[in-house]
Write a protein that holds these residues in place. Sequence first.
Motif, mmCIF file in Angstrom:
data_model
loop_
_atom_site.group_PDB
_atom_site.id
_atom_site.type_symbol
_atom_site.label_atom_id
_atom_site.label_comp_id
_atom_site.label_asym_id
_atom_site.label_seq_id
_atom_site.Cartn_x
_atom_site.Cartn_y
_atom_site.Cartn_z
ATOM 1 N N LYS A 1 37.381 57.071 48.629
ATOM 2 C CA LYS A 1 38.190 57.743 49.698
ATOM 3 C C LYS A 1 39.692 56.232 49.715
ATOM 4 O O LYS A 1 40.804 56.782 50.339
ATOM 5 C CB LYS A 1 37.581 57.523 51.029
ATOM 6 C CG LYS A 1 38.126 57.465 51.902
ATOM 7 C CD LYS A 1 37.351 57.596 53.431
ATOM 8 C CE LYS A 1 38.414 58.070 54.990
ATOM 9 N NZ LYS A 1 37.011 57.545 56.006
ATOM 10 N N GLU A 2 39.433 55.330 49.617
ATOM 11 C CA GLU A 2 39.947 54.490 49.264
ATOM 12 C C GLU A 2 40.894 52.950 48.687
ATOM 13 O O GLU A 2 42.034 52.783 48.721
ATOM 14 C CB GLU A 2 39.670 52.702 50.461
ATOM 15 C CG GLU A 2 38.540 53.444 52.040
ATOM 16 C CD GLU A 2 38.249 52.196 52.232
ATOM 17 O OE1 GLU A 2 38.406 51.139 51.863
ATOM 18 O OE2 GLU A 2 37.374 51.490 53.284
ATOM 19 N N GLY A 3 40.485 54.245 47.249
ATOM 20 C CA GLY A 3 41.392 53.304 46.229
ATOM 21 C C GLY A 3 40.300 52.784 44.970
ATOM 22 O O GLY A 3 40.000 51.609 45.626
ATOM 23 N N LEU A 4 40.134 53.043 44.246
ATOM 24 C CA LEU A 4 39.649 51.938 42.859
ATOM 25 C C LEU A 4 39.694 50.688 42.659
ATOM 26 O O LEU A 4 39.425 49.532 42.674
ATOM 27 C CB LEU A 4 39.276 53.158 41.821
ATOM 28 C CG LEU A 4 38.257 54.801 41.711
ATOM 29 C CD1 LEU A 4 38.558 54.424 39.665
ATOM 30 C CD2 LEU A 4 37.395 54.084 42.151
ATOM 31 N N LEU A 5 41.414 51.198 43.175
ATOM 32 C CA LEU A 5 41.563 49.496 42.814
ATOM 33 C C LEU A 5 42.574 48.741 43.782
ATOM 34 O O LEU A 5 42.866 47.922 44.329
ATOM 35 C CB LEU A 5 43.211 49.390 41.704
ATOM 36 C CG LEU A 5 42.363 49.975 40.494
ATOM 37 C CD1 LEU A 5 43.858 50.365 39.696
ATOM 38 C CD2 LEU A 5 41.582 48.813 39.597
ATOM 39 N N ASN A 6 41.536 48.981 45.046
ATOM 40 C CA ASN A 6 42.356 48.849 46.546
ATOM 41 C C ASN A 6 41.568 47.249 46.389
ATOM 42 O O ASN A 6 40.729 47.189 47.202
ATOM 43 C CB ASN A 6 42.087 49.396 47.912
ATOM 44 C CG ASN A 6 42.344 48.993 48.792
ATOM 45 O OD1 ASN A 6 42.483 48.118 49.113
ATOM 46 N ND2 ASN A 6 42.302 50.121 50.019
ATOM 47 N N PRO A 7 42.005 45.715 46.478
ATOM 48 C CA PRO A 7 41.920 44.931 46.759
ATOM 49 C C PRO A 7 40.495 44.133 48.022
ATOM 50 O O PRO A 7 39.933 43.791 47.912
ATOM 51 C CB PRO A 7 43.066 44.279 46.241
ATOM 52 C CG PRO A 7 44.178 44.773 47.049
ATOM 53 C CD PRO A 7 43.816 46.002 46.586
ATOM 54 N N VAL A 8 41.167 45.217 48.982
ATOM 55 C CA VAL A 8 40.471 45.278 50.464
ATOM 56 C C VAL A 8 38.840 45.659 50.321
ATOM 57 O O VAL A 8 38.053 45.035 50.748
ATOM 58 C CB VAL A 8 41.174 45.856 51.582
ATOM 59 C CG1 VAL A 8 40.759 46.108 52.737
ATOM 60 C CG2 VAL A 8 43.237 45.122 51.704
ATOM 61 N N THR A 9 39.093 46.869 49.514
ATOM 62 C CA THR A 9 38.358 46.989 49.675
ATOM 63 C C THR A 9 36.839 46.505 48.709
ATOM 64 O O THR A 9 36.062 46.279 48.429
ATOM 65 C CB THR A 9 37.830 49.140 49.330
ATOM 66 O OG1 THR A 9 38.479 49.459 49.773
ATOM 67 C CG2 THR A 9 36.440 49.579 48.972
ATOM 68 N N ALA A 10 37.612 46.452 47.481
ATOM 69 C CA ALA A 10 37.328 45.356 46.314
ATOM 70 C C ALA A 10 36.673 43.600 47.842
ATOM 71 O O ALA A 10 35.051 43.882 46.437
ATOM 72 C CB ALA A 10 37.712 45.175 45.308
ATOM 73 N N LYS A 11 37.317 43.685 48.222
ATOM 74 C CA LYS A 11 36.788 41.831 48.381
ATOM 75 C C LYS A 11 35.455 42.698 49.550
ATOM 76 O O LYS A 11 34.834 41.989 49.866
ATOM 77 C CB LYS A 11 37.596 41.771 49.463
ATOM 78 C CG LYS A 11 37.860 40.422 50.288
ATOM 79 C CD LYS A 11 38.798 39.810 50.915
ATOM 80 C CE LYS A 11 38.127 38.476 51.469
ATOM 81 N NZ LYS A 11 37.310 38.368 52.712
ATOM 82 N N ALA A 12 35.567 43.619 50.345
ATOM 83 C CA ALA A 12 34.389 43.942 51.358
ATOM 84 C C ALA A 12 33.316 44.379 49.728
ATOM 85 O O ALA A 12 32.471 43.873 50.294
ATOM 86 C CB ALA A 12 34.855 45.358 52.114
ATOM 87 N N TRP A 13 33.100 45.109 49.186
ATOM 88 C CA TRP A 13 32.290 44.848 47.974
ATOM 89 C C TRP A 13 31.082 43.857 48.241
ATOM 90 O O TRP A 13 30.521 43.619 48.028
ATOM 91 C CB TRP A 13 32.322 45.603 47.003
ATOM 92 C CG TRP A 13 31.406 46.120 45.820
ATOM 93 C CD1 TRP A 13 31.814 45.527 44.911
ATOM 94 C CD2 TRP A 13 30.393 46.872 46.097
ATOM 95 N NE1 TRP A 13 30.652 45.928 44.303
ATOM 96 C CE2 TRP A 13 29.510 46.696 44.701
ATOM 97 C CE3 TRP A 13 29.689 47.555 47.056
ATOM 98 C CZ2 TRP A 13 28.422 46.867 44.697
ATOM 99 C CZ3 TRP A 13 28.913 47.730 46.890
ATOM 100 C CH2 TRP A 13 28.112 47.969 45.505
ATOM 101 N N ARG A 14 32.609 42.533 48.138
ATOM 102 C CA ARG A 14 32.144 41.826 47.501
ATOM 103 C C ARG A 14 31.378 40.577 48.214
ATOM 104 O O ARG A 14 30.479 40.524 47.556
ATOM 105 C CB ARG A 14 33.593 40.101 46.581
ATOM 106 C CG ARG A 14 33.093 39.246 46.036
ATOM 107 C CD ARG A 14 34.431 38.056 45.449
ATOM 108 N NE ARG A 14 34.497 37.034 45.217
ATOM 109 C CZ ARG A 14 35.514 36.106 44.548
ATOM 110 N NH1 ARG A 14 36.378 36.476 44.759
ATOM 111 N NH2 ARG A 14 35.226 34.839 44.774
ATOM 112 N N ASP A 15 32.128 40.771 48.881
ATOM 113 C CA ASP A 15 31.743 39.670 50.354
ATOM 114 C C ASP A 15 30.446 40.422 50.542
ATOM 115 O O ASP A 15 29.103 39.391 50.782
ATOM 116 C CB ASP A 15 32.353 39.790 52.032
ATOM 117 C CG ASP A 15 33.859 38.812 51.123
ATOM 118 O OD1 ASP A 15 34.023 38.264 50.253
ATOM 119 O OD2 ASP A 15 34.162 39.040 51.859
#
Length: 720
Positions: free
Chosen positions: A670-684
């Motif tokens: 929904k938000e993009g595979l390369l979306n750094p905001v989503t990736a940060k949420a996944w990392r956190d």
Amino acid sequence: MRRCRASTSPSLPVLLSLFLAACGSGAPPEAATPLSQGHEPSATPAGGTQGEVGAPDEKSEHDPVAIGMTPEGVRSLCDDHLQLARKHLDTIKALRGKPSTELTWANTIGRFDSALLEINNAGEFPYLMGVAHPDAAVREAAKQCEPKSDELTTAMWLDGDLAAGIKAYAQKGEKLEGERARLLSDVLRDFRRNGLDLPADKQQRLRELNAEITKIGQEFMSNLASAVATIEVSPKALEGLPKEYVDKHVPKANGKIDITTDYPDFFPFVTYSRDRKAALELWKLFTNKGGDQNVKLLEKLLSLRGEKAKLLGYKNWADYAIEPRMAKSSEAVREFLGKVRDALKEPAAAEMAELMKKHVKLGGRKTDKLAPSERYFLEDQVRKEAYSFDSQALSAYLDIRAVKKGLLDITAKMYGLAYRQVPAKAWHADVDAYEVRDAASDKLIGKFYLDLYSRPDKYKHAAMFTVRTAKRLDDGTWQSPVAALECNFPKPAAQATGDTAPALMSHEDVVTFFHEFGHVLHHLLTQSELAAFSGTAAVRDFVEAPSQMFEEWAWSREVLDIFARHHKTGEKIPDAMFQAMTRSRAFGRALGTQRQLFLALLDQELHSRVPVGDSTKIVEQVQRSTDSFDYVKGTHFQSSFGHLIGYDAGYYGYQWALSLSRDVLTRFRKEGLLNPVTAKAWRDEVLSRGGGVDEREMIQRFLGRPPSPDAYIGYLQGKD
């Protein structure tokens, strides 16, 4: 798949002989295939106030690679850190009878976690060297560590003085939160699960069982690691194989060509060779790796596990092993696998009909019963005809050097990382080393090694191995994580011109590379203060979810365009080829998952029957009741099923975790595979927390809702 470390769970005895193969398409090949959000743990010691309890002669950080490159070095690495672990445990034991006012988190559970770290420090790198070092003397010296670690771990869980100190602290009722509360709960549970309440004679028998289980597991895996079988074929048998494959297989003096059961030989041959008799012969040898010797070892091992489970008060090993995992019970596992079976009935039947149609078109008979060796070949043929997808043509865009660079560029962008190649000084010239740093601050996060190419006496599959566990040490310093990725991908070859010939990967190899690097990231991006929960030290049926999720990136046009270029022209993958790949993706998923269902049910059956009896007969029974392909007489797949050693009663976890990963993908899509905001949420919310937070809670925080199986069922039925 990743290689586990020390754990509080009795289903994970320290330094398991764990076999974690590549997990493309959600599972390995059948061969064997809470901290505050977003910051580093506090700089105070695990015990609380800095300097409250000094570490007993321990180093703030150690470099196992610099030490463990020789037989003497690897033995010293093991023995020295096991001795440090004993000192930590002795410190806790000395507290027995002390006033409760003298008992703190730091000198009881915190110290226990430090002991776990030292056991990890002792055994992680030796385990890797036992399967990857080219010198047999180093491999043999390295393998001596696991029995020593197992002996110490067994003694630790059966030590009444040690347990008394920890239980006395627990009775104080101090308020603990997050991973500290979870560790105390797990340790108290696991003293029971490891036999502390047994009488002395049964404790002694338990020690004997643990030692023998470890020894047999090592023998099984050693046999498997050294097993290479070969068939001789005529040059005509290479018809259908890629040119690069043919060029590497030159006829011998007798005009014949050797094809081995190693991955780079095996999978292309059974997938593309038009000589299906030779493909079946090679498949049989591949399936029977380990031989009758491993069959006997496995049956002995299953008997010992069954005895141990009963000794500890469980009906069978499956019930014992699954209790601390997400599923909690073998009944829940069987119910889950039943749902998978039901979801697969119609799509598997439809796929099988397509394969039979192609089989007949190629000259077979409608009455033929297809061997499992035909699945890869016929699926590829159907994809070419029905979907105009040529997997060999796609490989021309997947040179391993470009794929590796692309993978690093993508993950750097997603997670705000910078990779810096450094001198490896490693166990083989093929090994590369990279530091991982924060892109904004240049702060060191960790380090990883890439050992990507096949060679004799090396681990035959693909897995992430822990080399060093991260933890906040007692002196307040942070021990950064180190990982190693062991693979068996094609290697670029030097040419007479001085250039290097391309090493073209299959797309399945690329998916595997992304999967295993997902484990590397999970290990390196941890912020857990405790070794017990650091990185990939999560429960078995969750730990594959982050890496399975990351496979999806290898299917994205946006992602592939970053690195997938034709090795001659530099062009991107043509639209028609990408669309054909996407259209054909779902085809074969049902039959492939059905095979994984067979493996999961076989694992459950072997660990539920007491006594186990004839394991080969069980293989035949389970396959005939589960798989659309025929059982091949004269084969004994269990001899090569390495997951039975380290993933005992846990193979179902690949599909269990896949259900979670497909759900997680709904947000990324929904938000993009390369979306750094989503990736940060996944990392956190997930990657940084390791095993210190309830797994369902982590997923719920990331998705903003409870986990749902809907996306997984749709995926199995080809709707995704």
